[in-house]
Motif scaffolding. Structure first.
Motif, PDB file in Angstrom:
ATOM      1  N   LEU A   4       0.868  -1.164   0.000  1.00  0.00           N
ATOM      2  CA  LEU A   4       0.000   0.000   0.000  1.00  0.00           C
ATOM      3  C   LEU A   4       0.909   1.220   0.000  1.00  0.00           C
ATOM      4  CD1 LEU A   4      -2.606  -0.972   2.763  1.00  0.00           C
ATOM      5  CD2 LEU A   4      -2.837  -1.267   0.290  1.00  0.00           C
ATOM      6  N   GLU A   6       1.037   5.334  -0.062  1.00  0.00           N
ATOM      7  CA  GLU A   6       0.339   6.602   0.079  1.00  0.00           C
ATOM      8  C   GLU A   6       1.113   7.714  -0.615  1.00  0.00           C
ATOM      9  OE1 GLU A   6      -0.082   4.722   4.341  1.00  0.00           O
ATOM     10  OE2 GLU A   6       1.515   4.940   2.837  1.00  0.00           O
ATOM     11  N   CYS A  22      -3.921   6.259  -2.170  1.00  0.00           N
ATOM     12  CA  CYS A  22      -3.363   5.003  -1.687  1.00  0.00           C
ATOM     13  C   CYS A  22      -3.516   3.968  -2.783  1.00  0.00           C
ATOM     14  CB  CYS A  22      -4.071   4.550  -0.409  1.00  0.00           C
ATOM     15  SG  CYS A  22      -3.533   2.930   0.187  1.00  0.00           S
ATOM     16  N   SER A  24      -2.924   0.246  -4.184  1.00  0.00           N
ATOM     17  CA  SER A  24      -2.769  -1.111  -3.694  1.00  0.00           C
ATOM     18  C   SER A  24      -2.244  -2.023  -4.790  1.00  0.00           C
ATOM     19  CB  SER A  24      -4.099  -1.649  -3.174  1.00  0.00           C
ATOM     20  OG  SER A  24      -4.009  -3.025  -2.855  1.00  0.00           O
ATOM     21  N   MET A  32     -11.045  -0.744   2.901  1.00  0.00           N
ATOM     22  CA  MET A  32      -9.854   0.088   2.956  1.00  0.00           C
ATOM     23  C   MET A  32     -10.186   1.336   3.753  1.00  0.00           C
ATOM     24  SD  MET A  32      -7.985  -0.438  -0.735  1.00  0.00           S
ATOM     25  CE  MET A  32      -6.461   0.302  -0.121  1.00  0.00           C
ATOM     26  N   TRP A  34      -8.485   5.059   6.046  1.00  0.00           N
ATOM     27  CA  TRP A  34      -7.453   6.010   6.427  1.00  0.00           C
ATOM     28  C   TRP A  34      -7.487   6.199   7.931  1.00  0.00           C
ATOM     29  CZ3 TRP A  34      -3.869   7.811   3.068  1.00  0.00           C
ATOM     30  CH2 TRP A  34      -4.154   7.722   1.704  1.00  0.00           C
ATOM     31  N   ILE A  68     -13.923  10.025   1.231  1.00  0.00           N
ATOM     32  CA  ILE A  68     -13.159   8.869   0.800  1.00  0.00           C
ATOM     33  C   ILE A  68     -13.834   8.285  -0.435  1.00  0.00           C
ATOM     34  CG2 ILE A  68     -14.373   7.272   2.351  1.00  0.00           C
ATOM     35  CD1 ILE A  68     -11.696   5.742   2.629  1.00  0.00           C
ATOM     36  N   LYS A  70     -12.975   5.610  -4.235  1.00  0.00           N
ATOM     37  CA  LYS A  70     -12.112   4.599  -4.831  1.00  0.00           C
ATOM     38  C   LYS A  70     -12.217   4.627  -6.340  1.00  0.00           C
ATOM     39  CE  LYS A  70     -15.608   0.946  -4.183  1.00  0.00           C
ATOM     40  NZ  LYS A  70     -15.868   0.627  -5.601  1.00  0.00           N
ATOM     41  N   TYR A  92      -0.831  10.445   7.990  1.00  0.00           N
ATOM     42  CA  TYR A  92      -2.009   9.723   7.530  1.00  0.00           C
ATOM     43  C   TYR A  92      -1.583   8.384   6.951  1.00  0.00           C
ATOM     44  CZ  TYR A  92      -5.028  13.739   8.234  1.00  0.00           C
ATOM     45  OH  TYR A  92      -5.755  14.755   8.796  1.00  0.00           O
ATOM     46  N   CYS A  94      -2.745   4.660   5.190  1.00  0.00           N
ATOM     47  CA  CYS A  94      -3.702   3.842   4.474  1.00  0.00           C
ATOM     48  C   CYS A  94      -3.675   2.429   5.048  1.00  0.00           C
ATOM     49  CB  CYS A  94      -3.351   3.816   2.993  1.00  0.00           C
ATOM     50  SG  CYS A  94      -4.433   2.817   1.960  1.00  0.00           S
ATOM     51  N   TRP A 114      -0.833  -2.229   6.003  1.00  0.00           N
ATOM     52  CA  TRP A 114      -0.682  -0.804   6.262  1.00  0.00           C
ATOM     53  C   TRP A 114       0.369  -0.197   5.346  1.00  0.00           C
ATOM     54  CZ3 TRP A 114      -3.415   1.942  10.019  1.00  0.00           C
ATOM     55  CH2 TRP A 114      -4.203   1.149  10.866  1.00  0.00           C
TER      56      TRP A 114
END
Length: 124
Positions: A4, A6, A22, A24, A32, A34, A68, A70, A92, A94, A114
């Motif tokens: 992951l 960020e 973030c 992946s 998912m 934050w 948030i 995606k 911060y 993810c 993480w």
């Protein structure tokens, strides 16, 4: 290995905006989220999203200011932050969960992957 990554943190003046990303390495996560950790404080939940269906969840202090979202094709989660205040200053992180238990979506212990974190600093 699952990764992951960020990005998007930085220095912004109070009232300004930032968008965190973030990315992946897999599309198989159920949830998912934050989290953030400010100086002298415990790490706290910020926002989460269910991958299937896209339902979102927020901590009270960011409701109406943070969104948030995606992008499925890129396996990426975003956190749009508006009207930032000095109290939002934090690292911060993810996080991703392969378990997908809805009742624990706000809990750190529910997440098994993480990112390294990205620094957000809001100047007064």
């Amino acid at each position: 290995q699952v990764q992951l990554v960020e990005s998007g943190g930085g220095l912004v003046q109070a009232g300004g905006s930032l968008r965190l990303s973030c990315a992946s390495s897999t599309a198989s996560f159920r949830h998912m989220a934050w989290f953030r950790q400010a100086p002298g404080k415990e790490r706290e939940f910020v926002a989460a999203i269910r991958w299937s269906g896209g339902s979102t969840y927020y901590t009270d202090s960011v409701k109406g200011r943070f969104i948030i979202s995606k992008e499925n094709a890129k396996n990426t989660v975003y956190l749009e932050m508006k009207n930032l205040a000095p109290e939002d200053t934090a690292i911060y992180y993810c996080a991703a969960s392969s378990r997908g238990i809805l009742s624990t979506i706000r809990n750190q212990q529910a997440y098994d992957y993480w990112g390294q974190g990205t620094q957000v600093t809001v100047a007064s």
